[in-house]
Design an enzyme around this catalytic site. Sequence first.
Site, PDB file in Angstrom:
ATOM      1  N   GLU A 251    -111.597  36.788  22.179  1.00 27.93           N
ATOM      2  CA  GLU A 251    -110.502  36.199  21.419  1.00 27.93           C
ATOM      3  C   GLU A 251    -109.314  37.157  21.433  1.00 27.93           C
ATOM      4  O   GLU A 251    -109.417  38.294  20.981  1.00 27.93           O
ATOM      5  CB  GLU A 251    -110.938  35.925  19.978  1.00 27.93           C
ATOM      6  CG  GLU A 251    -109.819  35.519  19.036  1.00 27.93           C
ATOM      7  CD  GLU A 251    -109.017  34.320  19.520  1.00 27.93           C
ATOM      8  OE1 GLU A 251    -107.791  34.472  19.715  1.00 27.93           O
ATOM      9  OE2 GLU A 251    -109.625  33.246  19.712  1.00 27.93           O
TER      10      GLU A 251
ATOM     11  N   HIS B 156     -96.584  19.663  18.444  1.00 26.48           N
ATOM     12  CA  HIS B 156     -97.853  19.815  17.737  1.00 26.48           C
ATOM     13  C   HIS B 156     -99.058  19.916  18.670  1.00 26.48           C
ATOM     14  O   HIS B 156     -99.882  20.810  18.518  1.00 26.48           O
ATOM     15  CB  HIS B 156     -98.041  18.631  16.787  1.00 26.48           C
ATOM     16  CG  HIS B 156     -99.296  18.682  15.988  1.00 26.48           C
ATOM     17  ND1 HIS B 156     -99.655  19.789  15.235  1.00 26.48           N
ATOM     18  CD2 HIS B 156    -100.299  17.769  15.808  1.00 26.48           C
ATOM     19  CE1 HIS B 156    -100.815  19.548  14.627  1.00 26.48           C
ATOM     20  NE2 HIS B 156    -101.230  18.345  14.972  1.00 26.48           N
ATOM     21  N   HIS B 157     -99.162  19.013  19.625  1.00 26.31           N
ATOM     22  CA  HIS B 157    -100.362  18.969  20.466  1.00 26.31           C
ATOM     23  C   HIS B 157     -99.962  18.693  21.908  1.00 26.31           C
ATOM     24  O   HIS B 157     -99.115  17.839  22.174  1.00 26.31           O
ATOM     25  CB  HIS B 157    -101.300  17.860  19.972  1.00 26.31           C
ATOM     26  CG  HIS B 157    -102.688  17.945  20.512  1.00 26.31           C
ATOM     27  ND1 HIS B 157    -103.715  18.538  19.825  1.00 26.31           N
ATOM     28  CD2 HIS B 157    -103.221  17.506  21.675  1.00 26.31           C
ATOM     29  CE1 HIS B 157    -104.836  18.460  20.537  1.00 26.31           C
ATOM     30  NE2 HIS B 157    -104.556  17.830  21.664  1.00 26.31           N
TER      31      HIS B 157
ATOM     32  N   ASN C 144    -105.832  27.561  16.597  1.00 29.05           N
ATOM     33  CA  ASN C 144    -105.121  26.464  15.935  1.00 29.05           C
ATOM     34  C   ASN C 144    -105.998  25.708  14.952  1.00 29.05           C
ATOM     35  O   ASN C 144    -105.486  24.973  14.100  1.00 29.05           O
ATOM     36  CB  ASN C 144    -104.573  25.480  16.974  1.00 29.05           C
ATOM     37  CG  ASN C 144    -103.135  25.761  17.347  1.00 29.05           C
ATOM     38  OD1 ASN C 144    -102.436  26.477  16.641  1.00 29.05           O
ATOM     39  ND2 ASN C 144    -102.697  25.212  18.456  1.00 29.05           N
ATOM     40  N   THR C 145    -107.313  25.861  15.068  1.00 28.34           N
ATOM     41  CA  THR C 145    -108.192  25.169  14.120  1.00 28.34           C
ATOM     42  C   THR C 145    -107.925  25.631  12.701  1.00 28.34           C
ATOM     43  O   THR C 145    -108.073  24.861  11.746  1.00 28.34           O
ATOM     44  CB  THR C 145    -109.677  25.384  14.489  1.00 28.34           C
ATOM     45  OG1 THR C 145    -109.863  25.056  15.869  1.00 28.34           O
ATOM     46  CG2 THR C 145    -110.580  24.506  13.653  1.00 28.34           C
TER      47      THR C 145
ATOM     48  N   GLY D 179    -108.335  15.889   9.036  1.00 36.68           N
ATOM     49  CA  GLY D 179    -109.751  15.576   8.985  1.00 36.68           C
ATOM     50  C   GLY D 179    -110.302  15.337  10.366  1.00 36.68           C
ATOM     51  O   GLY D 179    -109.680  15.697  11.373  1.00 36.68           O
TER      52      GLY D 179
ATOM     53  N   ARG E 184    -102.053  11.594  20.815  1.00 39.99           N
ATOM     54  CA  ARG E 184    -103.307  11.811  20.097  1.00 39.99           C
ATOM     55  C   ARG E 184    -103.224  11.241  18.696  1.00 39.99           C
ATOM     56  O   ARG E 184    -102.246  11.473  17.976  1.00 39.99           O
ATOM     57  CB  ARG E 184    -103.631  13.311  20.014  1.00 39.99           C
ATOM     58  CG  ARG E 184    -104.911  13.579  19.229  1.00 39.99           C
ATOM     59  CD  ARG E 184    -105.272  15.043  19.221  1.00 39.99           C
ATOM     60  NE  ARG E 184    -104.319  15.873  18.514  1.00 39.99           N
ATOM     61  CZ  ARG E 184    -104.231  15.968  17.180  1.00 39.99           C
ATOM     62  NH1 ARG E 184    -105.039  15.246  16.413  1.00 39.99           N
ATOM     63  NH2 ARG E 184    -103.340  16.760  16.620  1.00 39.99           N
TER      64      ARG E 184
ATOM     65  N   GLU F 111    -108.160  21.695  23.387  1.00 41.38           N
ATOM     66  CA  GLU F 111    -106.799  21.379  23.805  1.00 41.38           C
ATOM     67  C   GLU F 111    -106.441  21.941  25.175  1.00 41.38           C
ATOM     68  O   GLU F 111    -105.424  21.557  25.753  1.00 41.38           O
ATOM     69  CB  GLU F 111    -105.799  21.881  22.753  1.00 41.38           C
ATOM     70  CG  GLU F 111    -104.444  21.224  22.843  1.00 41.38           C
ATOM     71  CD  GLU F 111    -103.519  21.597  21.690  1.00 41.38           C
ATOM     72  OE1 GLU F 111    -102.305  21.366  21.818  1.00 41.38           O
ATOM     73  OE2 GLU F 111    -104.010  22.137  20.664  1.00 41.38           O
TER      74      GLU F 111
ATOM     75  N   GLY G 134    -106.677  13.230  13.467  1.00 39.74           N
ATOM     76  CA  GLY G 134    -108.104  13.260  13.198  1.00 39.74           C
ATOM     77  C   GLY G 134    -108.956  13.311  14.447  1.00 39.74           C
ATOM     78  O   GLY G 134    -110.152  13.629  14.387  1.00 39.74           O
TER      79      GLY G 134
ATOM     80  N   ARG H 284     -98.170   8.817  15.705  1.00 35.91           N
ATOM     81  CA  ARG H 284     -97.282   9.968  15.523  1.00 35.91           C
ATOM     82  C   ARG H 284     -96.034   9.897  16.390  1.00 35.91           C
ATOM     83  O   ARG H 284     -94.946  10.303  15.960  1.00 35.91           O
ATOM     84  CB  ARG H 284     -98.053  11.260  15.817  1.00 35.91           C
ATOM     85  CG  ARG H 284     -99.068  11.598  14.740  1.00 35.91           C
ATOM     86  CD  ARG H 284     -99.906  12.794  15.118  1.00 35.91           C
ATOM     87  NE  ARG H 284    -100.751  13.213  14.000  1.00 35.91           N
ATOM     88  CZ  ARG H 284    -101.649  14.174  14.072  1.00 35.91           C
ATOM     89  NH1 ARG H 284    -101.831  14.840  15.204  1.00 35.91           N
ATOM     90  NH2 ARG H 284    -102.362  14.503  13.012  1.00 35.91           N
TER      91      ARG H 284
ATOM     92  N   GLU I 234    -101.154  14.587   7.720  1.00 37.23           N
ATOM     93  CA  GLU I 234    -101.004  13.130   7.765  1.00 37.23           C
ATOM     94  C   GLU I 234    -101.746  12.453   6.617  1.00 37.23           C
ATOM     95  O   GLU I 234    -101.466  11.312   6.276  1.00 37.23           O
ATOM     96  CB  GLU I 234    -101.533  12.622   9.112  1.00 37.23           C
ATOM     97  CG  GLU I 234    -101.144  11.214   9.454  1.00 37.23           C
ATOM     98  CD  GLU I 234    -101.346  10.913  10.930  1.00 37.23           C
ATOM     99  OE1 GLU I 234    -101.435   9.726  11.269  1.00 37.23           O
ATOM    100  OE2 GLU I 234    -101.409  11.864  11.730  1.00 37.23           O
TER     101      GLU I 234
ATOM    102  N   ALA J 175    -113.477  24.616  19.255  1.00 38.93           N
ATOM    103  CA  ALA J 175    -114.178  24.288  20.500  1.00 38.93           C
ATOM    104  C   ALA J 175    -114.980  25.481  20.999  1.00 38.93           C
ATOM    105  O   ALA J 175    -116.146  25.345  21.395  1.00 38.93           O
ATOM    106  CB  ALA J 175    -113.179  23.829  21.563  1.00 38.93           C
TER     107      ALA J 175
ATOM    108  N   HIS K  71     -95.596  16.338  15.903  1.00 43.36           N
ATOM    109  CA  HIS K  71     -96.103  15.900  14.594  1.00 43.36           C
ATOM    110  C   HIS K  71     -94.893  15.533  13.748  1.00 43.36           C
ATOM    111  O   HIS K  71     -93.951  16.325  13.630  1.00 43.36           O
ATOM    112  CB  HIS K  71     -96.914  17.006  13.930  1.00 43.36           C
ATOM    113  CG  HIS K  71     -97.723  16.531  12.755  1.00 43.36           C
ATOM    114  ND1 HIS K  71     -97.148  16.155  11.563  1.00 43.36           N
ATOM    115  CD2 HIS K  71     -99.052  16.350  12.586  1.00 43.36           C
ATOM    116  CE1 HIS K  71     -98.095  15.769  10.716  1.00 43.36           C
ATOM    117  NE2 HIS K  71     -99.258  15.886  11.319  1.00 43.36           N
TER     118      HIS K  71
ATOM    119  N   ALA L  36    -108.432  15.398  16.984  1.00 47.09           N
ATOM    120  CA  ALA L  36    -108.524  16.756  17.528  1.00 47.09           C
ATOM    121  C   ALA L  36    -109.809  17.439  17.098  1.00 47.09           C
ATOM    122  O   ALA L  36    -110.511  18.037  17.918  1.00 47.09           O
ATOM    123  CB  ALA L  36    -107.314  17.586  17.104  1.00 47.09           C
TER     124      ALA L  36
ATOM    125  N   ARG M   9     -99.706  10.770   3.888  1.00 48.51           N
ATOM    126  CA  ARG M   9     -99.337   9.372   4.131  1.00 48.51           C
ATOM    127  C   ARG M   9    -100.556   8.466   4.011  1.00 48.51           C
ATOM    128  O   ARG M   9    -100.462   7.351   3.510  1.00 48.51           O
ATOM    129  CB  ARG M   9     -98.679   9.235   5.512  1.00 48.51           C
ATOM    130  CG  ARG M   9     -97.251   9.769   5.548  1.00 48.51           C
ATOM    131  CD  ARG M   9     -96.671   9.753   6.954  1.00 48.51           C
ATOM    132  NE  ARG M   9     -97.195  10.840   7.765  1.00 48.51           N
ATOM    133  CZ  ARG M   9     -97.471  10.760   9.053  1.00 48.51           C
ATOM    134  NH1 ARG M   9     -97.307   9.607   9.692  1.00 48.51           N
ATOM    135  NH2 ARG M   9     -97.914  11.804   9.717  1.00 48.51           N
TER     136      ARG M   9
END
Length: 584
Positions: A172, A519-520, A180-181, A187, A559, A549, A562, A417, A393, A153, A380, A564, A396
């Site tokens: 930073e 996770h998020h 986290n990216t 994806g 969420r 985030e 994909g 999730r 993910e 972001a 997650h 995010a 799966r």
Amino acid sequence: MMKKGVLSIMVILGLSMLLVACSQSASGEEKFNAGTYEGVSTGHGGEVIATVTLTKDEIASIDIAAEGETESIGEGASAQVIASIINSQSLAVDAVSGATTSSEAIIEAVTLALEEAGADIDALKDPANKIEVATEQQEDLDVDVVVIGSGGAGMAAAVEAKAAGKSVVILEKMPILGGNTNRATGGMNAAETSVQADLGIEDSKTIFYEDTMSGGKEINNPDLVQTLVDHASESVDWINGLGADLSDVVIFGGQSVPRTHRPADGSPVGPVVVEVLSNKLKKEEVQILLETTAVKLLEEDGEIKGVEATDKQNHSFTVLAKSVVLATGGFGANSEMVVEYNENFEGFSTTNHKGALGSGIKMAEAVGADLTDIAEIQAHPTTDPETGYMFTEAVRGDGGILINQEGQRFIDELETRDVVSKAILEKSGSVAFLVANDAMREKNASLAKYIEHGYGVEGDTFEDLAKAMHVDAKTLTQTMKQYASYVANGSDEAYGRDNLAEAFEEGKYYAIPVTPSVHHTMGGLRIDTKARVLNKDGAPIKGLYAAGEVTGGIHGANRLGGNAIADILTFGRIAGMTAASEIE
């Protein structure tokens, strides 16, 4: 991922003659056998090769080749570790936070090269022998736009603000770019894209909107969701135009149609995004200050005027700016903050990097920003039970199934999730197995790495796999054969899974133990569709913008995988454009 070839970073020693003299031994003897030497160690993604050139008195240069390391992590770690070793003429240097494995591999490879040269390793590892190099204090800055945080972001915002002709600086707090990216694996969601069209996938923004609202339990902000789905396809074109090549599309949990865009080889999406954005920022010569912590927002008469920060040596300085973009991420690594807002997550591990502490939320709150959905925190479902390391993910989505410790399936693996996490937590030991095979391994580079790094067990037959998993062989075999019949008939009679991509008729087979981790954090700062931060009266705080985030409202109570990357790129771009356009 890194471009094909090797990552090669050369740092040349540029110290004064005084420093050289200090580096010589007290007896006047030569410290090193002059020459060039090589050492090889193992990093996160493969071999790390250090080529070290020595004079008789000093470590003159170090070249690192690390093809398997993610560029955003490997390159950042290399540059900093090499500089530390050369500047201090010592091996008593610290690993780079956020890139510990890569850093330690670099230090080990350099150490092995120095051993080959016959150097006194114990002396080089002794902190007492380090040369202390003074660093200059960061001066105050005056820019158009300051971006706090260098994840997807923040970098997207900086690229757009710079494209609008504004002066930009990124602060930073971590030693490497990406936040986290760097850890994003799956994806990027988007509908009605050119990539989907090329693959013959029929999708619509309407369905994308409905899936996102449904996944978020309908508490999402409808206007923000509509903005996301309307512009995510543009973000795919934009990031691909910068070189990302998100040209494969798979289905994730909660989706009605495959819309998760990922690299063609199935490798993690996050490092690709970080690489192409960091390359763009370098090309545009955007100033980036690493290990620089934003402390508080500067406010005057209700308007944000910049930020107070500290540099690497904890010296305070200010950045005066006409616009401030908060892209500091969520608070998933702040266990106290997580439990403060949702006590159900007490004791959970996290998939987040250590800098995800919610600092941007706190800074904005201090100037009157409103929060939304702050208690909505996502686990997650498929992470390593010991470390919290996340398994994408996409495993799966490519056909992987979940098996409990009794050798049975227990869920539609492509449920959202929260549903899958709850189901795993209800099983014995709160642990399940993510089962895959060689056919999936060949098309999913992330899965191949999990197996290579020893995260799971394997077997040539179901019986062999059951033995390695310590589950009943007869039960597992029956489960797998039953599932194969569902795939053959095109109907999952047990749990209603729609996407039946793999029948598991051929091995080798793999089983990775998994459990949910934090996770998020879906909640955060309340923003409008222009990424302006709102106060408790619903009015924009002049000069303050946010994306990623650190914000709330887009994902609701849950969420979708994909969303995010779609969020951080789409709203990151919007934040950068708005921050630039509203400068008077």
